[in-house]
Design a protein around this motif. Structure first.
Motif, PDB file in Angstrom:
ATOM      1  N   TRP A  18      12.620  -6.215  -3.064  1.00 27.51           N
ATOM      2  CA  TRP A  18      13.879  -6.108  -3.790  1.00 27.51           C
ATOM      3  C   TRP A  18      14.174  -7.398  -4.566  1.00 27.51           C
ATOM      4  N   ILE A  19      13.948  -8.525  -3.912  1.00 28.50           N
ATOM      5  CA  ILE A  19      14.243  -9.817  -4.553  1.00 28.50           C
ATOM      6  C   ILE A  19      13.307 -10.068  -5.734  1.00 28.50           C
ATOM      7  N   THR A  20      12.010  -9.889  -5.500  1.00 32.85           N
ATOM      8  CA  THR A  20      11.034 -10.213  -6.547  1.00 32.85           C
ATOM      9  C   THR A  20      11.107  -9.257  -7.726  1.00 32.85           C
ATOM     10  N   PHE A  21      11.489  -7.997  -7.459  1.00 26.22           N
ATOM     11  CA  PHE A  21      11.572  -7.017  -8.545  1.00 26.22           C
ATOM     12  C   PHE A  21      12.568  -7.482  -9.612  1.00 26.22           C
ATOM     13  N   TYR A  22      13.672  -8.039  -9.177  1.00 20.98           N
ATOM     14  CA  TYR A  22      14.709  -8.441 -10.126  1.00 20.98           C
ATOM     15  C   TYR A  22      14.514  -9.859 -10.669  1.00 20.98           C
ATOM     16  N   LEU A  23      13.803 -10.705  -9.930  1.00 22.89           N
ATOM     17  CA  LEU A  23      13.596 -12.076 -10.397  1.00 22.89           C
ATOM     18  C   LEU A  23      12.377 -12.226 -11.299  1.00 22.89           C
ATOM     19  N   THR A  60       2.001   0.515  -8.696  1.00 24.51           N
ATOM     20  CA  THR A  60       2.952   0.696  -7.599  1.00 24.51           C
ATOM     21  C   THR A  60       2.693   1.987  -6.838  1.00 24.51           C
ATOM     22  N   LEU A  61       2.524   3.088  -7.553  1.00 25.11           N
ATOM     23  CA  LEU A  61       2.327   4.381  -6.903  1.00 25.11           C
ATOM     24  C   LEU A  61       1.020   4.420  -6.106  1.00 25.11           C
ATOM     25  N   SER A  62      -0.027   3.794  -6.626  1.00 25.73           N
ATOM     26  CA  SER A  62      -1.317   3.781  -5.932  1.00 25.73           C
ATOM     27  C   SER A  62      -1.249   2.970  -4.648  1.00 25.73           C
ATOM     28  N   LYS A  63      -0.597   1.816  -4.708  1.00 24.89           N
ATOM     29  CA  LYS A  63      -0.450   0.980  -3.516  1.00 24.89           C
ATOM     30  C   LYS A  63       0.416   1.679  -2.473  1.00 24.89           C
ATOM     31  N   ALA A  64       1.464   2.379  -2.934  1.00 26.45           N
ATOM     32  CA  ALA A  64       2.320   3.113  -1.999  1.00 26.45           C
ATOM     33  C   ALA A  64       1.522   4.215  -1.302  1.00 26.45           C
ATOM     34  N   MET A  65       0.697   4.919  -2.059  1.00 31.19           N
ATOM     35  CA  MET A  65      -0.139   5.972  -1.478  1.00 31.19           C
ATOM     36  C   MET A  65      -1.112   5.389  -0.449  1.00 31.19           C
ATOM     37  N   GLN A  66      -1.687   4.247  -0.759  1.00 33.73           N
ATOM     38  CA  GLN A  66      -2.636   3.607   0.155  1.00 33.73           C
ATOM     39  C   GLN A  66      -1.949   3.224   1.468  1.00 33.73           C
ATOM     40  N   PHE A  67      -0.737   2.689   1.386  1.00 29.47           N
ATOM     41  CA  PHE A  67       0.002   2.317   2.586  1.00 29.47           C
ATOM     42  C   PHE A  67       0.349   3.539   3.436  1.00 29.47           C
ATOM     43  N   ILE A  68       0.903   4.564   2.818  1.00 30.63           N
ATOM     44  CA  ILE A  68       1.308   5.760   3.565  1.00 30.63           C
ATOM     45  C   ILE A  68       0.091   6.415   4.224  1.00 30.63           C
ATOM     46  N   GLY A  69      -1.017   6.485   3.490  1.00 30.07           N
ATOM     47  CA  GLY A  69      -2.237   7.061   4.049  1.00 30.07           C
ATOM     48  C   GLY A  69      -2.771   6.255   5.213  1.00 30.07           C
ATOM     49  N   ALA A  70      -2.739   4.916   5.088  1.00 31.27           N
ATOM     50  CA  ALA A  70      -3.235   4.049   6.164  1.00 31.27           C
ATOM     51  C   ALA A  70      -2.370   4.176   7.414  1.00 31.27           C
ATOM     52  N   TRP A  71      -1.073   4.302   7.219  1.00 32.19           N
ATOM     53  CA  TRP A  71      -0.175   4.450   8.370  1.00 32.19           C
ATOM     54  C   TRP A  71      -0.463   5.762   9.108  1.00 32.19           C
ATOM     55  N   PHE A  72      -0.650   6.819   8.354  1.00 37.49           N
ATOM     56  CA  PHE A  72      -0.990   8.112   8.959  1.00 37.49           C
ATOM     57  C   PHE A  72      -2.295   8.004   9.755  1.00 37.49           C
ATOM     58  N   TYR A  99       7.110  -4.102 -11.271  1.00 38.93           N
ATOM     59  CA  TYR A  99       6.355  -3.051 -10.588  1.00 38.93           C
ATOM     60  C   TYR A  99       5.094  -3.608  -9.932  1.00 38.93           C
ATOM     61  N   LEU A 100       4.534  -4.663 -10.522  1.00 40.23           N
ATOM     62  CA  LEU A 100       3.369  -5.309  -9.903  1.00 40.23           C
ATOM     63  C   LEU A 100       3.773  -5.985  -8.591  1.00 40.23           C
ATOM     64  N   PHE A 101       4.935  -6.649  -8.596  1.00 35.44           N
ATOM     65  CA  PHE A 101       5.426  -7.266  -7.362  1.00 35.44           C
ATOM     66  C   PHE A 101       5.690  -6.200  -6.293  1.00 35.44           C
ATOM     67  N   LEU A 102       6.269  -5.079  -6.693  1.00 33.71           N
ATOM     68  CA  LEU A 102       6.543  -3.999  -5.747  1.00 33.71           C
ATOM     69  C   LEU A 102       5.238  -3.447  -5.165  1.00 33.71           C
ATOM     70  N   GLY A 103       4.216  -3.305  -6.001  1.00 33.21           N
ATOM     71  CA  GLY A 103       2.920  -2.849  -5.521  1.00 33.21           C
ATOM     72  C   GLY A 103       2.305  -3.813  -4.524  1.00 33.21           C
TER      73      GLY A 103
END
Length: 421
Positions: free
Chosen positions: A308-313, A394-406, A335-339
């Motif tokens: 949240w912080i890095t996205f806006y800064l 961002t979307l690819s990194k989010a998918m990778q995290f969710i898949g790894a958690w599963f 979006y790169l920071f969020l990823g």
């Protein structure tokens, strides 16, 4: 207390090492043209890709073998030395093969990605010596030699910074100066890595190939090869696509923005290096697992706050650090920071899969995420330009995290949804 001290040393050394190229970043973006910076991006794409194929995951294989040792008597230590020596021998044989292929194909590769043909051979050398350096670092890590780890990493970063500044700024060697800085640093670190590995009896020069160990290393590494390829697609294919669709100038802008966001990548990777020995020790003892899960969740919350912080800064950092030539990066760098934050969360859960030795699972996830990333990047670049690359990242990194958690839930029994008892 020792674990906490080691964690702080890993964190500080990695952050300090990461700050050195961060210091170099505004120098390069002002000293070089955007096009020259784009060429450096393509060189990095090449040597990282070669590293993914060449390494055969020997660093992870040797680290995991260390934890398999029940005792460290003379026989156990001797077997470990032979195993590690075979890791180095195997990657050296592969290096010689890769160098031969690169020598004959350097013209075609040079034309395809827009870099000088001599850089192709340099990329193979950098990949090999970097693997040696990472092998040395990993062996210090599993042995909890944090001070050695930190000192070596600090020296590598300092040499990289110093040599690059001298060649680019004082000798005006342009992008070639930066590439040579990477090469000279890699060679020096690789040579010293071999020296310390032999000196500390981690490997032994002249050790014969043990085909049982070679088979074990290959058996461990081959299932991870799709993971390495998928990770490469997930992390570096965007630069190929930008270079092809938008040109080398936009590639340079994207690389500079990505380099800035890598501050978080290094921060999370540094934390993971300290977190991994603690986690593996807890899993091996099979105790305090609920506490481990609670800590993992708290870390996820902390990572999201950072997002949240890095996205806006981040847009304000573009002008301050990169300079006016890179202002288009302000439109997508958040979006790169969020990823990168999703990558940090991926690391938290992926270690459970590695501990369970479900390497094929992680490979399937990474190659799937990589294909998803390539497809999404192609689509979004055409729809949104450079901003689309940020969306895809961002979307690819989010998918990778969710898949790894599963997969982590499936691969190793942890009380993910139980906090009592």
């Amino acid at each position: 207390m020792k674990t906490l001290n080691n964690a702080l040393i890993y964190l500080i050394s990695n952050i300090f090492t990461a700050s050195l190229p961060f210091i170099l970043l505004p120098i390069l973006t002002r000293q070089l043209s955007v096009e020259s910076y784009g060429q450096i991006a393509m060189f990095q794409v090449l040597y990282v890709g070669i590293t993914a194929l060449l390494s055969l995951s020997i660093v992870k294989a040797s680290s995991r073998k260390y934890y398999d040792m029940e005792t460290f008597d003379t026989k156990g230590a001797s077997n470990l030395i032979v195993y590690n020596s075979n890791c180095i021998s195997l990657v050296t044989i592969l290096f010689l093969m890769f160098y031969g292929f690169a020598y004959f194909l350097k013209g075609q590769i040079s034309t395809a990605i827009g870099i000088p043909s001599t850089w192709v051979l340099m990329a193979v050398l950098v990949a090999y010596f970097n693997i040696l350096a990472q092998f040395r670092l990993s062996q210090w890590q599993v042995r909890l030699k944090a001070l050695n780890y930190g000192a070596f990493q600090f020296c590598i970063g300092l040499v990289n910074l110093s040599v690059s500044i001298v060649l680019v700024v004082f000798l005006s060697m342009n992008s070639e100066g930066r590439v040579l800085g990477i090469l000279y640093t890699g060679m020096l670190s690789g040579i010293f890595a071999l020296f310390f590995l032999n000196k500390d009896d981690v490997i032994r020069f002249g050790s014969m190939l043990n085909f049982n160990y070679v088979k074990e290393i290959v058996t461990f590494g081959l299932p991870l090869l799709p993971h390495a390829v998928g990770f490469y697609l997930l992390s570096f294919s965007d630069r190929f696509i930008i270079n092809e669709q938008l040109g080398v100038k936009d590639t340079g802008i994207y690389l500079a923005a990505l380099q800035l966001s890598m501050v978080l990548h290094v921060l999370f990777s540094s934390f993971d290096k300290a977190f991994l020995p603690w986690l593996f020790a807890k899993l091996k003892a099979n105790r305090e697992l609920t506490e481990v899960v609670k800590i993992t969740y708290l870390l996820m919350i902390g990572f999201l706050i950072i997002a949240w912080i890095t996205f806006y800064l981040s847009p304000f950092l573009v002008l301050f650090i990169l300079g006016a030539k890179y202002l288009p990066a302000a439109n997508f760098i958040g979006y790169l920071f969020l990823g990168q934050v999703f990558y940090g969360m991926y690391l938290l859960v992926a270690n459970y899969i590695f501990y369970a030795k479900k390497n094929a699972w992680i490979s399937t996830l990474t190659i799937t995420s990589g294909i998803f990333h390539v497809s999404l990047t192609y689509l979004f670049v055409n729809l949104y330009g450079l901003v689309g690359v940020g969306y895809a990242f961002t979307l690819s990194k989010a998918m990778q995290f969710i898949g790894a958690w599963f997969l982590a839930i499936k691969s190793y029994p942890m009380p993910w949804f139980k906090f009592r008892g």
